[in-house]
Design an enzyme around this catalytic site. Sequence first.
Site, PDB file in Angstrom:
ATOM      1  CE1 TYR A  45       0.712   1.533   4.368  1.00 41.40           C
ATOM      2  CE2 TYR A  45       1.041  -0.847   4.412  1.00 41.40           C
ATOM      3  CZ  TYR A  45       1.216   0.403   4.978  1.00 41.40           C
ATOM      4  OH  TYR A  45       1.908   0.532   6.167  1.00 41.40           O
ATOM      5  NE  ARG A 126      -4.504  -6.646   6.648  1.00 43.12           N
ATOM      6  CZ  ARG A 126      -3.979  -5.556   7.190  1.00 43.12           C
ATOM      7  NH1 ARG A 126      -3.492  -4.609   6.423  1.00 43.12           N
ATOM      8  NH2 ARG A 126      -3.919  -5.406   8.500  1.00 43.12           N
ATOM      9  CG  HIS A 177      -2.023  -4.109  16.754  1.00 41.65           C
ATOM     10  ND1 HIS A 177      -1.451  -3.053  17.454  1.00 41.65           N
ATOM     11  CD2 HIS A 177      -1.747  -3.870  15.430  1.00 41.65           C
ATOM     12  CE1 HIS A 177      -0.872  -2.225  16.577  1.00 41.65           C
ATOM     13  NE2 HIS A 177      -1.020  -2.698  15.360  1.00 41.65           N
ATOM     14  CG  ASP A 245      -1.798   1.445  14.564  1.00 43.53           C
ATOM     15  OD1 ASP A 245      -0.639   1.242  14.142  1.00 43.53           O
ATOM     16  OD2 ASP A 245      -2.804   1.097  13.922  1.00 43.53           O
TER      17      ASP A 245
HETATM   18  C1  0GY Z   1      -0.166  -1.482  12.272  1.00 42.07           C
HETATM   19  C2  0GY Z   1      -0.899  -1.762  11.113  1.00 42.07           C
HETATM   20  C3  0GY Z   1      -0.770  -2.109   9.878  1.00 42.07           C
HETATM   21  C4  0GY Z   1       0.336  -1.943   9.052  1.00 42.07           C
HETATM   22  C5  0GY Z   1       1.586  -2.068   9.377  1.00 42.07           C
HETATM   23  O1  0GY Z   1       3.720  -2.543   8.756  1.00 42.07           O
HETATM   24  C6  0GY Z   1       2.634  -2.139   8.394  1.00 42.07           C
HETATM   25  O2  0GY Z   1       2.384  -1.798   7.236  1.00 42.07           O
HETATM   26  O3  0GY Z   1       2.001  -2.190  10.589  1.00 42.07           O
HETATM   27  C7  0GY Z   1      -1.943  -2.742   9.346  1.00 42.07           C
HETATM   28  O4  0GY Z   1      -2.321  -2.477   8.179  1.00 42.07           O
HETATM   29  O5  0GY Z   1      -2.561  -3.554  10.048  1.00 42.07           O
HETATM   30  O6  0GY Z   1      -0.774  -1.012  13.190  1.00 42.07           O
HETATM   31  O7  0GY Z   1       1.000  -1.715  12.438  1.00 42.07           O
END
Ligand code: 0GY
Length: 297
Positions: A45, A126, A177, A245
């Site tokens: 992304y 993902r 998380h 976050d």
């Molecule tokens: C997070 C969340 C995300 C992404 C990343 O490394 C990352 O791209 O951590 C997610 O999309 O769940 O809180 O770290």
Amino acid sequence: MSPDYLPFHPTPRKPSFRAPCGAVDAHCHVFGPEKEFPYSPLRKYTPCDAGKEYLFALRDHLGFSRNVIVQASCHGTDNRALIDALKAAGDRARGVAVVDVDVDEGSLREMHEAGVRAVRLNFVKRLVDSLSWDDCLNIVEKIKPLGWHVVVYFEAPDLEELKPLLQQIETIIVIDHMGRPDVARGVEHPDFLNFIKLLDENDNIWTKVSCPERLTQQAPDYSDVVPFARALVERFPDRVLWGTDWPHPNMASHVPDDGALVDVIPNIAVSEQQQRSLLVDNPTRLYWQGRSSGKPT
Ligand code: 0GY
């Protein structure tokens, strides 16, 4: 920016909850800015730029003292934006890097100098093409002499498969998380009981009681996530961390207000002692006082 990507909240409210002196936001990111720190060609992304100045302003606005900045997948193993933020923050930030298996000792030492204290292993399908377990274990061997620990990101259905790997890692492991439970199933569901059992049986495993905005079906009060976080804070008061976050990559349902997220804290850490452990003592011990060796050797 990816289509449908939601930028972070431009004007979060001032929280009602006053964090104790020395409070640490132990899970946040910096993204770019892309012109200075391009995103990884392998990313899944493209976020909205969210540079260090915004993070530091948010820290102050929310009444926090320090940050632990976690390398996100959109920057791959290029930790330059992270290191730049750590250097700018001085003692007010520590970092969690993502590294390739062939990373050399000199690079690790430089990262340590800048304030990195852990390496992140990301298994969220993902987001990344995950490393092999052998590569993960090789990385863990390399970071051990520095006293670093390991931060692990996965989603609940993948816990069973990952357990044998986690059990081979002897440093402290911090699970992002709460292992991403499906909160609709409730705290009595075997999946969450299994997560609690993992922490019961492994003193070196910690977790972040973070990310209600990602787990909830009840934004913006997040009341469906509170029982999960509260159960972990009560059972493992010395092995929990909390973070905003920010800037909340890949949110689809809503744009979280970081002030509202801070106001969830007194619902999950009810007593002042719990709040102190969660926000000050635990992250300070882990990231500022070098307490990273997990299992006794
Ligand atoms: C997070 C969340 C995300 C992404 C990343 O490394 C990352 O791209 O951590 C997610 O999309 O769940 O809180 O770290």
